[in-house]
Enzyme design. Structure first.
Site, mmCIF file in Angstrom:
data_model
loop_
_atom_site.group_PDB
_atom_site.id
_atom_site.type_symbol
_atom_site.label_atom_id
_atom_site.label_comp_id
_atom_site.label_asym_id
_atom_site.label_seq_id
_atom_site.Cartn_x
_atom_site.Cartn_y
_atom_site.Cartn_z
ATOM 1 N N GLY A 13 0.782 -1.230 0.000
ATOM 2 C CA GLY A 13 0.000 0.000 0.000
ATOM 3 C C GLY A 13 0.808 1.271 0.000
ATOM 4 C CB SER A 14 -0.459 4.642 0.797
ATOM 5 O OG SER A 14 0.061 5.929 0.920
ATOM 6 C CB SER A 15 4.634 6.228 -0.345
ATOM 7 O OG SER A 15 3.855 7.302 -0.819
ATOM 8 N N GLY A 16 2.406 6.601 2.387
ATOM 9 C CA GLY A 16 2.136 7.374 3.597
ATOM 10 C C GLY A 16 2.571 6.662 4.874
ATOM 11 C CB THR A 17 3.673 3.163 5.459
ATOM 12 O OG1 THR A 17 2.462 2.498 5.076
ATOM 13 C CG2 THR A 17 4.372 2.351 6.521
#
Lengths: 141, 421
Positions: free
Chosen positions: A64-68
């Protein structure tokens, strides 16, 4: 307690021993973890309604997202980060938070990779010990 | 690791504490992936700009206060809200003030204040073959695929550290040998060339492609080179990065590293070949559209941010008709494009038609509850993929022309299409 020693590769080192949360599903932090509490909010995930605060978090691969990266840094700030992370294969996205925490805030969240076979041996374990100077972890049942 | 004298000096702290910490974190990453050297980058796209919590703001402020400076030209991604018109967008003071702090910290570090997720539309992109660090998924995919520049999928704020060090660990998509296609998606014969006059088919093929390919490097065969504008390729990149997590794709005969089949695959043979058909496009549209909408509260264009050319297309498609009184029409475009629109008079035309033009902000931060919006429509595969998870409502997907016709009518108007039967 029964003890098992497993070889592993460290991305981030640290002397930590904590309780294990283990699953066999990929995991995203972004949109899944509440960064104010450490609670897992994704109804589709096996960790649903568990809290990772102070625990050793084991999931085979990130997704999933690079917001991790920013979520893990926010968890460090609000004191609800996992104590350590165990993967089969970490990507740069999941390493971002622990690498920055270590180098800029002197805060260690050890991250290790195990072989797939060894990863499966963790199921049912109670605690895991990490080290700064050894290429292994100790698993307690 | 083989290090240059400059890199050794940075690691030893001779260029200050922040540059030392930045390259140490990158060194840790390199060691973990058995990378043997760093590669110098020509630029960075800084994605740590949409407000996502105090740690993000505090980290940027800490770097700026300690004197961090970008070593290479660094553009800034979209923010959470329009930095000037946040109140009209119904953003709260907390979001505005956090955004202002993010703005100040990044400008202090020497960033070019573009505040856009489409920096390639305003002339600040890298060139073919150049090494780069980006962390916004559509920019990563566009720079790698459409331009042939080289970046990995970085996660904010790791790309910031690359920008500060002027370097990235030399692995993954930085390395030419890793950029060849491994698998192939082909268009079935039922997807006919004449269907490509409607640009929304590109988005649907992209959604299907991303769903199949996931995060691997694959090629796509059968797409027409004609009509492949930068705006259409932008939509393709953004959607493929959303449905699949794609960082690099090869469109044979269209993109620069895939002018031929042989160039796309290099020494590789496709490990898998998948053919897609009209039914896959129908499935793709069903994933990203809401079939149960008639009355339309809002139309939003600008995910990723609209180019100057798209703003002109929007004006022309209205053909003098106005946005329906019951519908809001938002168009998000980089602030430097707004300046050009004002120079040419297009801005005034758009305002007269009832279009609200905004800058800086990410449309996925749309405050639908405060704005009383229950139904939305867009032409973006990316927006329509993420909107339900982020905003709690599923938008309608359509072409730009469908969006304008719907905005005029205040109701969803979609042209009949072969994949919609």
């Amino acid at each position: 307690m029964e003890k098992l020693t497993l070889k592993c590769k460290y991305a981030v080192t640290g002397d930590v021993r904590a309780e294990l949360m283990w699953c066999n599903e990929p995991m995203s932090f972004w949109g899944t973890v509440d960064p104010q509490s450490g609670l897992i909010r994704d109804r589709r995930h096996p960790f649903y309604q568990q809290n990772m605060n102070g625990k050793v978090l084991a999931f085979p691969t990130p997704k999933g997202s690079s917001g991790t990266g920013l979520i893990i840094l926010e968890q460090v700030r609000t004191h609800c980060a996992p104590a350590a992370i165990i993967n089969v294969r970490s990507d740069p996205v999941v390493l971002t938070g622990p690498l920055i925490a270590k180098r800029f805030y002197n805060y260690a969240i050890p991250v290790v990779n195990l072989s797939e076979e060894d990863y499966m041996k963790l199921e049912g374990a109670r605690e895991v010990q990490f080290f700064t100077d050894r290429d292994e972890i100790e698993v307690y049942f | 690791m083989r290090l240059t004298d400059k890199e050794k000096a940075m690691l030893n702290g001779e260029e200050g504490e922040i540059r030392q910490q930045a390259i140490q974190a990158l060194y840790d990453l390199a060691m973990f992936y058995d990378v043997e050297e760093f590669v110098e980058i020509v630029g960075c796209h800084d994605d740590s700009t949409v407000y996502a919590g105090e740690a993000q703001v505090a980290f940027a402020e800490m770097l700026a206060e300690k004197g961090a400076k970008f070593a290479v030209p660094t553009t800034t991604n979209a923010t959470a809200c329009d930095i000037e018109k946040w109140d009209r967008q119904k953003h709260d003071v907390e979001t505005m003030s956090a955004t202002r702090r993010i703005e100040a910290a990044h400008v202090k570090m020497g960033a070019i204040p573009t505040w856009s997720c489409a920096p390639y539309h305003i002339g600040v992109a890298p060139g073919f073959g150049q090494q780069f660090a980006s962390a916004e998924s559509n920019v990563i995919c566009y720079y790698n695929s459409i331009i042939g520049a080289r970046t990995n999928r970085y996660a904010g704020p790791l790309e910031l550290l690359c920008g500060i060090a002027g370097r990235a660990p030399y692995f993954g998509l930085h390395v030419p040998e890793n950029r060849h296609a491994q698998g192939l998606v082909k268009l079935g014969a039922d997807i006919k060339p004449e269907y490509f006059t409607d640009e929304s088919i590109w988005n649907l093929i992209s959604y299907a492609f991303g769903s199949i390919v996931k995060d691997r490097v694959w090629a796509l065969e059968g797409m027409p080179a004609r009509g492949a504008t930068n705006e259409i390729l932008k939509q393709f990149s953004a959607t493929a990065a959303s449905s699949g997590g794609i960082a690099l794709f090869h469109m044979i005969g269209v993109t620069p590293e895939a002018q031929t089949y042989e160039q796309a695959f290099g020494p590789n043979k496709p490990e898998e070949v998948v053919e897609i058909h009209l039914s896959d496009l129908r499935d793709a549209e069903n994933q990203i559209t809401n079939p149960d909408v008639t009355d339309l509260d809002a139309v939003v264009l600008g995910c990723p941010h609209a180019s100057y050319n798209e703003c002109v297309m929007v004006r022309d498609l209205f053909r003098g008709r106005r946005v329906n009184d019951n519908t809001n029409f938002w168009l998000i475009t980089p602030r430097s494009v707004v300046d050009r629109l004002k120079d040419s008079g297009v801005y005034e035309d758009l305002v007269r038609l009832g279009v609200e033009v905004y800058s800086d902000g990410c449309i996925l931060e749309y405050r639908n509850q405060k704005l009383g919006t229950r139904t939305m429509m867009s032409n973006s595969g990316k927006f329509d993929t993420y909107c339900f998870a982020m905003r709690g409502l599923q938008p309608v997907f359509g072409s730009m022309a469908d969006c304008i016709e719907s905005a005029v009518a205040g109701k969803v108007v979609k042209e009949a299409k072969p994949w919609r039967s």
